[in-house]
Design an enzyme around this catalytic site. Structure first.
Site, PDB file in Angstrom:
ATOM      1  N   ASN A 169      -2.909  13.460  -3.997  1.00  6.91           N
ATOM      2  CA  ASN A 169      -3.800  13.700  -4.738  1.00  6.91           C
ATOM      3  C   ASN A 169      -4.342  15.076  -4.297  1.00  6.91           C
ATOM      4  O   ASN A 169      -4.960  15.702  -5.253  1.00  6.91           O
ATOM      5  CB  ASN A 169      -4.879  12.554  -4.862  1.00  6.91           C
ATOM      6  CG  ASN A 169      -5.140  11.439  -5.536  1.00  6.91           C
ATOM      7  OD1 ASN A 169      -4.173  11.539  -6.602  1.00  6.91           O
ATOM      8  ND2 ASN A 169      -5.456  10.389  -4.968  1.00  6.91           N
ATOM      9  N   ASP A 219      -2.388   9.819 -10.797  1.00  5.83           N
ATOM     10  CA  ASP A 219      -2.332   8.644 -11.613  1.00  5.83           C
ATOM     11  C   ASP A 219      -0.856   8.285 -12.151  1.00  5.83           C
ATOM     12  O   ASP A 219      -0.560   7.131 -12.110  1.00  5.83           O
ATOM     13  CB  ASP A 219      -3.327   9.021 -12.719  1.00  5.83           C
ATOM     14  CG  ASP A 219      -4.565   8.758 -12.723  1.00  5.83           C
ATOM     15  OD1 ASP A 219      -4.877   8.310 -11.321  1.00  5.83           O
ATOM     16  OD2 ASP A 219      -5.439   9.006 -13.365  1.00  5.83           O
ATOM     17  N   ASP A 240       0.634  -1.262   0.106  1.00  2.00           N
ATOM     18  CA  ASP A 240       0.057   0.004  -0.058  1.00  2.00           C
ATOM     19  C   ASP A 240       0.921   1.339  -0.172  1.00  2.00           C
ATOM     20  O   ASP A 240       1.879   1.396   0.750  1.00  2.00           O
ATOM     21  CB  ASP A 240      -1.011   0.039   1.365  1.00  2.00           C
ATOM     22  CG  ASP A 240      -1.699   1.051   1.148  1.00  2.00           C
ATOM     23  OD1 ASP A 240      -3.214   0.475   0.771  1.00  2.00           O
ATOM     24  OD2 ASP A 240      -1.593   2.240   1.571  1.00  2.00           O
ATOM     25  N   ILE A 241       0.587   2.285  -1.079  1.00  2.00           N
ATOM     26  CA  ILE A 241       1.447   3.410  -0.925  1.00  2.00           C
ATOM     27  C   ILE A 241       0.902   4.162   0.190  1.00  2.00           C
ATOM     28  O   ILE A 241      -0.361   4.554   0.798  1.00  2.00           O
ATOM     29  CB  ILE A 241       1.054   4.081  -2.191  1.00  2.00           C
ATOM     30  CG1 ILE A 241       1.171   3.330  -3.424  1.00  2.00           C
ATOM     31  CG2 ILE A 241       2.041   5.334  -2.309  1.00  2.00           C
ATOM     32  CD1 ILE A 241       0.944   3.918  -4.851  1.00  2.00           C
ATOM     33  N   GLU A 287      -4.618   2.449  -4.255  1.00  2.00           N
ATOM     34  CA  GLU A 287      -3.500   2.619  -4.235  1.00  2.00           C
ATOM     35  C   GLU A 287      -2.818   1.257  -3.624  1.00  2.00           C
ATOM     36  O   GLU A 287      -1.600   1.454  -2.992  1.00  2.00           O
ATOM     37  CB  GLU A 287      -2.904   3.930  -3.595  1.00  2.00           C
ATOM     38  CG  GLU A 287      -4.146   4.338  -2.502  1.00  2.00           C
ATOM     39  CD  GLU A 287      -4.001   3.675  -1.292  1.00  2.00           C
ATOM     40  OE1 GLU A 287      -4.877   2.720  -1.359  1.00  2.00           O
ATOM     41  OE2 GLU A 287      -3.408   3.957  -0.244  1.00  2.00           O
TER      42      GLU A 287
END
Ligand SMILES: Nc1nc2c(ncn2[C@@H]2O[C@H](COP(=O)(O)OP(=O)(O)OP(=O)(O)O)[C@@H](O)[C@H]2O)c(=O)[nH]1
Length: 344
Positions: A231, A240, A223-224, A266
């Site tokens: 964002n 993106d 997971d980022i 993500e």
């Protein structure tokens, strides 16, 4: 997956063609007497044809002869039309109008060889029928002159060759399109990694293999960290680009046999076949490090990932259990400060 998908599709199509043929013959039996008056033996032939196609329909439906169902359907198509041609003027018969459809249906259901076989059989049949066309009366009682039968035979042959060629062309387009649809169906359009559907299939297959051979298998959930901030600050389009670059970085640092997929927004998921938990931890650590070492998008943003590692074991035998265990480890990693690898 492709084979299974193709078989399912072919089976459904073959069954559909068989049922359409049944309906067409049934309609002919019921409504034909209202439209044209024909000798009564025509009805008997149509009834025999109906029974033949009905049994073919049930054979296909039973799914007992998967390799033979196309051949059975195509043969029954040729067998049903032959007596109708014989009693209705051969090459001059109205029924010859249906023939060019055969190689196209054969291409669609079977492939280029099936289409070619059907095309050759029909052309051969037409040549034979051409020699007898002028000797057989048609449905309206007309007797054709020799020359007309040969002309009809010639043009029918040309039409059949054209429809066989068209069948091959059509098949190429059809295969390309179905291939494209299958690819789109199992891939994520943004990162081009597998999506959940593609992942589930490959994970299941590898897990079954591990269960059968008792070989190790590990899973890493990735997971980022703080992606929402990217964002919020730089916009969704920059987000993106970051997702694509993270996906590319991960993909270029794993083996070919590993399965990497986009699991959600993500979040990524990685299956490592033939890999024990401690080996998976090393791979996860390498991935954490390569992601951390570079920057992302035109804004050179630094990103980190948190990874939860689990493996197939006696307690973790199902797909869901392994993912849940990795998810718990990932959650712990987030709680402990992110940018780290946590083992189950
Ligand atoms: N740009 C972009 N953003 C996405 C996409 N899918 C999900 N996201 C974003 O990913 C973010 C995930 O936010 P959170 O679940 O709060 O997680 P986080 O900010 O990474 O925080 P932690 O996971 O707790 O470190 C949200 O802002 C989503 O809008 C996508 O396809 N493109």
């Amino acid at each position: 997956m492709a084979d299974d998908f193709n078989h399912q599709l072919n089976h459904k199509l073959t069954l559909r063609v068989a049922s359409i043929s049944l309906i067409a013959i049934l309609f002919a039996i019921i409504f034909r007497p209202l439209i044209v008056s024909l000798p009564s033996y025509f009805t008997w032939i149509a009834i025999l044809d109906f029974l033949l196609v009905l049994s073919v329909y049930f054979i296909i439906r039973s799914n007992r002869l998967p390799q033979w169902e196309v051949a059975i359907l195509l043969s029954s198509g040729i067998i049903t039309i032959t007596p109708l041609l014989l009693i209705s003027g051969g090459v001059n018969s109205q029924f010859t109008h249906i023939l060019p459809l055969y190689p196209i249906i054969a291409a669609l259901l079977g492939g280029k060889w099936e289409s070619l076989c059907v095309g050759i059989i029909l052309v051969f049949g037409i040549i034979v029928f051409s020699f007898f066309g002028h000797q057989v009366a048609d449905l309206t009682g007309d007797i054709y002159i020799e020359e007309k039968s040969y002309t009809r035979g010639f043009w029918l042959t040309i039409t059949l060759i054209t429809s066989t060629l068209f069948g091959r062309f059509f098949l190429k387009r059809y295969n390309k399109l179905t291939e494209q649809l299958k690819e789109e169906n199992i891939h994520d359009p943004l990162t081009h990694l597998f999506n959940r559907r593609g992942f589930n299939f490959h994970f299941n297959r590898n897990l079954n293999q591990s269960l059968l051979t008792n070989s190790p298998l590990s899973l890493v959930l990735i997971d980022i960290d703080f992606f929402k901030k990217v964002n919020d600050k730089y916009g969704h389009d920059v987000g993106d680009v970051c997702l694509i670059e993270v996906a590319d970085t991960l993909a270029s640092n794993i083996r070919k046999s590993d399965i990497l997929a986009r699991f959600g927004g993500e979040e990524f998921i990685l299956v490592l076949p033939e890999t024990k938990l401690n080996e998976a931890a090393n791979i996860a650590e390498k991935l954490r490090s390569v992601i951390f070492q570079r920057t992302y998008s035109d804004f050179n943003l630094p990103l980190t990932i948190t990874l939860g590692v689990a493996n197939y074991s006696e307690q973790n035998t199902s797909q869901l259990k392994i993912i849940k265990t990795a998810d718990k480890a990932l959650y712990r990693g987030k709680e402990k400060g992110r940018n780290r690898v946590e083992l189950a």
